[in-house]
Design an enzyme around this catalytic site. Structure first.
Site, PDB file in Angstrom:
ATOM      1  N   ALA A  52      32.931  10.510 -43.569  1.00  0.00           N
ATOM      2  CA  ALA A  52      32.593  11.635 -43.129  1.00  0.00           C
ATOM      3  C   ALA A  52      32.297  13.006 -44.458  1.00  0.00           C
ATOM      4  CB  ALA A  52      32.559  12.282 -41.811  1.00  0.00           C
ATOM      5  N   ARG A  93      22.467   8.238 -46.280  1.00  0.00           N
ATOM      6  CA  ARG A  93      22.943   7.875 -45.197  1.00  0.00           C
ATOM      7  C   ARG A  93      22.989   8.428 -43.241  1.00  0.00           C
ATOM      8  NH1 ARG A  93      29.321   5.190 -44.537  1.00  0.00           N
ATOM      9  NH2 ARG A  93      27.920   4.124 -42.867  1.00  0.00           N
ATOM     10  N   ASP A 239      32.639  10.398 -37.356  1.00  0.00           N
ATOM     11  CA  ASP A 239      31.464  10.687 -37.668  1.00  0.00           C
ATOM     12  C   ASP A 239      30.656  12.448 -37.593  1.00  0.00           C
ATOM     13  OD1 ASP A 239      31.867   8.012 -38.716  1.00  0.00           O
ATOM     14  OD2 ASP A 239      30.663   8.740 -40.405  1.00  0.00           O
TER      15      ASP A 239
HETATM   16  O1  MRU Z   1      30.783   4.028 -42.684  1.00  0.00           O
HETATM   17  P1  MRU Z   1      32.560   4.374 -43.064  1.00  0.00           P
HETATM   18  O2  MRU Z   1      33.841   3.596 -43.416  1.00  0.00           O
HETATM   19  O3  MRU Z   1      32.236   5.862 -43.920  1.00  0.00           O
HETATM   20  O4  MRU Z   1      32.363   5.069 -41.394  1.00  0.00           O
HETATM   21  C1  MRU Z   1      34.200   5.822 -41.783  1.00  0.00           C
HETATM   22  C2  MRU Z   1      34.621   6.080 -40.331  1.00  0.00           C
HETATM   23  O5  MRU Z   1      33.351   5.801 -38.809  1.00  0.00           O
HETATM   24  C3  MRU Z   1      35.490   7.593 -40.616  1.00  0.00           C
HETATM   25  O6  MRU Z   1      36.182   7.164 -38.948  1.00  0.00           O
HETATM   26  C4  MRU Z   1      35.124   8.672 -40.235  1.00  0.00           C
HETATM   27  O7  MRU Z   1      33.507   8.647 -41.414  1.00  0.00           O
HETATM   28  C5  MRU Z   1      36.167   9.849 -40.484  1.00  0.00           C
HETATM   29  S1  MRU Z   1      36.396   9.754 -41.659  1.00  0.00           S
HETATM   30  C6  MRU Z   1      37.468  10.498 -41.658  1.00  0.00           C
END
Ligand code: MRU
Length: 348
Positions: A52, A93, A239
């Site tokens: 995120a 996204r 997220d």
């Molecule tokens: O699909 P992604 O790899 O972007 O998903 C990431 C996550 O679910 C993380 O746990 C979240 O974004 C936190 S990153 C500090």
């Protein structure tokens, strides 16, 4: 190889962006040179940059990239087009609120500019500030997270909420970085995180790099591990956190939270305040991304699933707040009445 060398996942270079290609890890440490906002959109959409806070930072630099290339001398045209470009990046996204938060911040930064030059400077400055602040925020999350742990503890984490998913340190992985600095010994279990394998490709790689004893498991081993190994806590990233504390994170997080309750293991969510979205009342209001069936049916380009079947590929799930022991933010750890505590911590 153990190293303290810091790999920055997104770097601003005046008229281009240098981006760590997270899809190539752990076998290749490749950096991409992005020169257009379209390539930034594509890199977010294709998970070359993911996590995120890193998505937010990349998008903010995407707007900076567009701004440096803007031709024209009408500041009103600049602002109108900046909004269009912001709306375009917002389609890359849907779940991580940091994306929308960051591009909104960048747009607001240029709002009072009187000239194109001033607006352009404001956009670039704000994008750089978002990155700088995120580094400080993650460090603070690391300090608070570590205060929940003691020497010798083992933490289970899911997906990758590490340094490469943020400006530096990560959120769920930040306590490991701070522990290393303080000479405290922690070990980790990392879940593989099907279907994109952020756990095995990224978290295991990142923790091994800094000398953390990390054990990789497949997702379906989690119940067995939580029941039989001495896991001190589960810490995950997020997220988006809704106003009532319900938390969207990588698919599989909900299962871990349910298991944590069953086996009486504390379940913590590490979250910058920028990931808390008071505009969405509950987890049911968080948009959940569904990704290509290919992520489930294929591994390294090779089909591994039967033909002629339906595929469901949600990238995130929502953990109801009742399952969360505490939320670790840069301003402290909150627990209990999340609706009240989130409101307080966001507005103070
Ligand atoms: O699909 P992604 O790899 O972007 O998903 C990431 C996550 O679910 C993380 O746990 C979240 O974004 C936190 S990153 C500090």
């Amino acid at each position: 190889m153990i190293t303290t060398d810091f790999i920055q996942s997104v770097r601003w270079e005046k008229d281009h962006i240098i981006l760590l290609d997270q899809q190539k890890l752990p076998h290749q440490t490749d950096f991409l040179k992005l020169t257009t906002i379209e390539s930034v959109w594509e890199s977010i959409h294709s998970l070359q940059v993911r996590g995120a806070p890193a998505i937010g930072i990349a998008a903010a630099f995407g707007l900076a990239l567009w701004a440096t290339k803007f031709q024209g001398d009408s500041v009103e045209d600049f602002k109108k087009e900046l909004k269009n470009q912001k709306d375009y990046l917002a389609t890359s996204r849907p779940t991580a609120v940091n994306l929308f938060w960051a591009i909104e911040r960048v747009e607001n930064a240029a709002a009072s500019a009187q000239t194109v030059e001033a607006a352009r400077d404001a956009v670039v400055k704000e994008a750089l500030l978002i990155q700088k602040e995120d580094e400080e925020v993650c460090r603070s999350i690391g300090e608070y997270g570590l205060s929940l742990l003691k020497d010798g503890d083992t933490v289970l984490t899911h997906c990758n909420a590490g340094g490469i998913a943020t400006a530096r340190y990560g959120t769920a992985l930040a306590p490991f970085y701070i522990a290393k600095e303080k000479g405290m010994s922690l070990s980790a279990f990392a879940t593989e995180t099907r279907p994109v394998l952020q756990g095995s490709r990224l978290t295991a790689w990142e923790l091994e790099r800094i000398g953390i004893d990390v054990t990789l498991i497949t997702d379906n081993m989690a119940a067995h591990v939580l029941k039989n190994k001495k896991i001190s806590a589960i810490i995950v990233g997020t997220d988006r956190i809704a106003a009532n504390g319900d938390t969207a994170n990588k698919i599989g997080t909900l299962g871990l939270a349910v298991l944590a309750k069953t086996f009486d293991i504390p379940f913590y969510v590490a979250s910058p305040l920028s990931t808390i979205d008071l505009a969405v009342p509950t987890g049911d209001d968080i948009p959940i991304e569904e990704r290509s069936p290919d992520e489930v049916t294929h591994l390294n380009g090779q089909r591994i699933a039967a033909e002629n079947i339906s595929i469901y590929n949600p990238a995130f799930d929502v953990t109801p707040h009742e399952y969360i022991t505490g939320i670790i933010t840069e301003k402290g750890i909150i627990s209990g009445n999340f609706a009240e505590e989130l409101q307080k911590i966001k507005t103070n």
